[in-house]
Design a protein around this motif. Structure first.
Motif, mmCIF file in Angstrom:
data_model
loop_
_atom_site.group_PDB
_atom_site.id
_atom_site.type_symbol
_atom_site.label_atom_id
_atom_site.label_comp_id
_atom_site.label_asym_id
_atom_site.label_seq_id
_atom_site.Cartn_x
_atom_site.Cartn_y
_atom_site.Cartn_z
ATOM 1 N N ALA A 111 0.858 -1.180 0.000
ATOM 2 C CA ALA A 111 0.000 0.000 0.000
ATOM 3 C C ALA A 111 0.896 1.232 0.000
ATOM 4 C CB ALA A 111 -0.916 0.009 1.219
ATOM 5 N N VAL B 188 1.150 5.126 0.808
ATOM 6 C CA VAL B 188 0.473 6.106 1.647
ATOM 7 C C VAL B 188 1.228 7.428 1.619
ATOM 8 C CG1 VAL B 188 -0.498 4.345 3.170
ATOM 9 C CG2 VAL B 188 1.697 5.411 3.751
ATOM 10 N N THR C 299 -4.085 0.399 7.346
ATOM 11 C CA THR C 299 -3.860 1.580 6.505
ATOM 12 C C THR C 299 -5.040 2.545 6.548
ATOM 13 O OG1 THR C 299 -4.655 0.363 4.563
ATOM 14 C CG2 THR C 299 -2.274 0.414 4.935
ATOM 15 N N LEU D 174 -4.330 7.002 1.925
ATOM 16 C CA LEU D 174 -4.083 5.933 0.966
ATOM 17 C C LEU D 174 -4.118 6.489 -0.456
ATOM 18 C CD1 LEU D 174 -6.073 2.788 2.169
ATOM 19 C CD2 LEU D 174 -3.652 2.874 1.578
#
Length: 608
Positions: free
Chosen positions: A324, A326, A388, A395
């Motif tokens: 992910a 971020v 997250t 995100l």
């Protein structure tokens, strides 16, 4: 009796007036379709045509429950990576050819429809087709209507393709004493499917609307490569698995590569699931994540007898773990803290693979976090979904969206396929009613953790559910007030004494017209007894008439409100109410030809 007749005719007139106004409002397209549909129910309630219970009965109807449950099943199929796998097959075999793409997509849709119904097939394949259109640089509007129309044709491939087929079978048994075979419907279904495919290829570019939806999903199919290029440049990221007989077992976890060559960097030590290792010593099965030149990685792996476990996703993404990206939010609690590649986050479930400040070189050492910094996190998919969602970071792309487009046949694929097969068996054998079968399947998808409850909630297409629920009272009013029977009786009476072809043409017109306004199941229930009585008077084979009704009932092609499947594709494609009839009329002509000319070939009209 006089007052009863006056009241009855008044109800019919009001119902027809509301119907006309509703269609005009849908075509006008200035009001949200949900507002129009709810206004229809309230108008019928206010004029006394229906009661309070009837006005809101649609929202508790079996149809709405069935559609809602199918949305959850479709969400599970998509979340499990099954549609991603199908999309990969389409891309592989279709290439850049529009013709092959349309034909393969319509074929898959039709086959799936034969087992899980029109609405179920469209709901299951809709996300895949939209993403596929984006990936190939095509407008979803050019693909979604052919997909829905292929589902309508596919409903006539086998007996279980549509509830209407079951009604036709029951009527045939009652009127003739013998039924219609499971695959016998395919005698008309297969020509309809092939003809619809041909029209989509030939006339589709001319008749399908060239529209764009309000929002399109992002193509994340090559997201792993994109992130590798952005954060690692020319370096490679590789996972080296420690075998049971490795000399590294027992060494400190903090730096298992203490004697590694220059240019090779340790990122972290993880479990196969992507979870960071917190033990002090290395164990068999642990995976060492390293970054550097591929040749250096190969030499080091060979020297220490380590196994390279990477696949096509470059060590970033697999069925078990993912990444992910971020961005540190303004006023985040992370501002001022220290971060470095390989750092385990506070949750203990994620590891920082890379840190970068916009405009600066990628940081390979410890750095102080500032607002706007970017970080690449890795961990198990479930951990990414959970950790997250944090006010301290924003995100860029959700892990769920990345997983769906990059991991074909993910961890939930096997249970999803088992549940889907069980639902198909229940639907095809009628062990339980269709809404119960779909609801059991939806519940099983949540219990087996193929989807979370939150994902199941988000899967609901509320526009479709509100539209269907609010329009059911109008469908009931058309039937209960006698408006539909009056229209059908009048039209059939005009041609009742004519030859078989004119009789079939009349029945097709009546059924097809009603099918654009009310559900095809309700249409079949109205037309079947009328057509059978006319067939008896004209001494015509009842099976011929019934199969004509079956074909005409599937020709719900001219409006988005004619079937839930047509409604499902409206918003993702950016269609308007009046977009359906152009291509729909061309396909409708095919249905008419099959119902009037081909049906008597397989089921002769004369009675022996």
């Amino acid at each position: 009796m006089f007052w009863f007749s006056v009241s009855l005719m008044t109800d019919i007139a009001i119902t027809v007036l509301v119907l006309v106004v509703a269609v005009a409002a849908f075509v006008w397209n200035r009001l949200p379709v949900e507002i129009v549909a709810l206004g229809v129910a309230l108008a019928l309630l206010g004029t006394g045509v229906i009661s309070m219970e009837e006005a809101f009965s649609g929202f508790g109807s079996a149809t709405v429950v069935l559609i809602a449950a199918l949305f959850v099943v479709a969400e599970a199929i998509d979340a499990a990576g099954i549609t991603t796998w199908l999309g990969g097959l389409l891309v592989r075999f279709a290439g850049t050819s529009r013709v092959r793409l349309v034909l393969l997509m319509m074929g898959i849709t039709a086959v799936l429809t034969a087992f899980i119904s029109v609405n179920g097939a469209v709901a299951a394949l809709l996300p895949m087709v939209v993403v596929l259109a984006v990936r190939l640089g095509r407008r979803p509007a050019q693909l979604l209507m052919p997909m829905a129309f292929a589902a309508h044709a596919g409903s006539l491939l086998v007996l279980t393709g549509s509830p209407v087929n079951i009604l036709i079978l029951n009527a045939a048994m009652e009127s003739t004493g013998h039924g219609i075979g499971f695959f016998e419907f395919g005698l008309v279904g297969f020509p309809l499917l092939v003809g619809t495919m041909g029209l989509a290829v030939w006339l589709g570019p001319k008749l399908l609307p060239d529209r764009s939806p309000d929002a399109l999903p992002k193509d994340l199919s090559s997201h792993g490569d994109t992130l590798m290029q952005h954060y690692l440049g020319d370096d490679q990221l590789t996972r080296l698995r420690i075998p049971p007989d490795s000399a590294l077992i027992g060494l400190p976890t903090v730096d298992p590569l203490a004697e590694h060559p220059a240019g090779l960097h340790l990122i972290s030590v993880q479990r196969p699931s992507g979870k960071p290792v917190r033990a002090d010593e290395l164990s068999a099965g642990d995976q060492i994540i390293v970054r550097g030149d591929q040749q250096l990685i190969n030499e080091f792996a060979t020297a220490h007898a380590l196994e390279q476990t990477d696949g096509a996703t470059c060590g970033l993404i697999s069925r078990s773990y993912g990444v992910a990206e971020v961005v540190v939010a303004p006023r985040s609690n992370l501002v001022g803290t220290v971060v470095y590649p390989g750092m385990i986050t506070a949750s203990g479930a994620l590891v920082v693979l890379a840190h970068q400040r916009p405009g600066d070189q990628l940081s390979r050492e410890r750095a102080t976090v500032a607002a706007g910094d970017m970080m690449l996190l890795q961990g198990a998919w479930s951990a990414l979904d959970k950790h997250t969602v944090d006010h301290d970071v924003m995100l860029v792309d959700s892990p769920d969206a990345i997983r769906r487009q990059t991991v074909p046949l993910g961890p939930g694929a096997v249970p999803a396929l088992i549940v889907l097969a069980a639902m198909v068996i229940m639907l095809s054998t009628s062990i339980v009613p269709a809404p119960v079968a779909a609801l059991l399947a939806a519940m099983a998808m949540v219990v087996l953790k193929v989807v979370t409850p939150a994902q199941a909630h988000r899967s609901m297409a509320w526009q479709t559910l509100i539209l269907v629920g609010a329009m059911i009272p109008l469908s009931s009013a058309i039937t209960t007030t006698g408006a539909a029977s009056m229209i059908a009786d009048g039209m059939v009476a005009v041609i009742g004494g004519s030859g078989p072809l004119l009789l079939l043409a009349g029945i097709f017109v009546v059924t097809a017209v009603l099918g654009q306004l009310i559900s095809n199941t309700a249409t079949a229930l109205i037309i079947i007894p009328i057509s059978l009585s006319v067939a008896a008077e004209a001494v015509i084979n009842p099976i011929t008439v019934l199969m004509c009704v079956a074909v005409a009932s599937s020709a719900a092609l001219l409006t988005p409100v004619s079937t839930p499947a047509n409604m499902m594709i409206m918003q993702p494609a950016g269609y308007r109410f009046g977009d359906y009839w152009k291509f729909g009329l061309a396909v409708m002509a095919l249905y008419a030809a099959v119902a009037i000319l081909l049906v008597p070939v397989f089921w002769p009209a004369h009675v022996l």
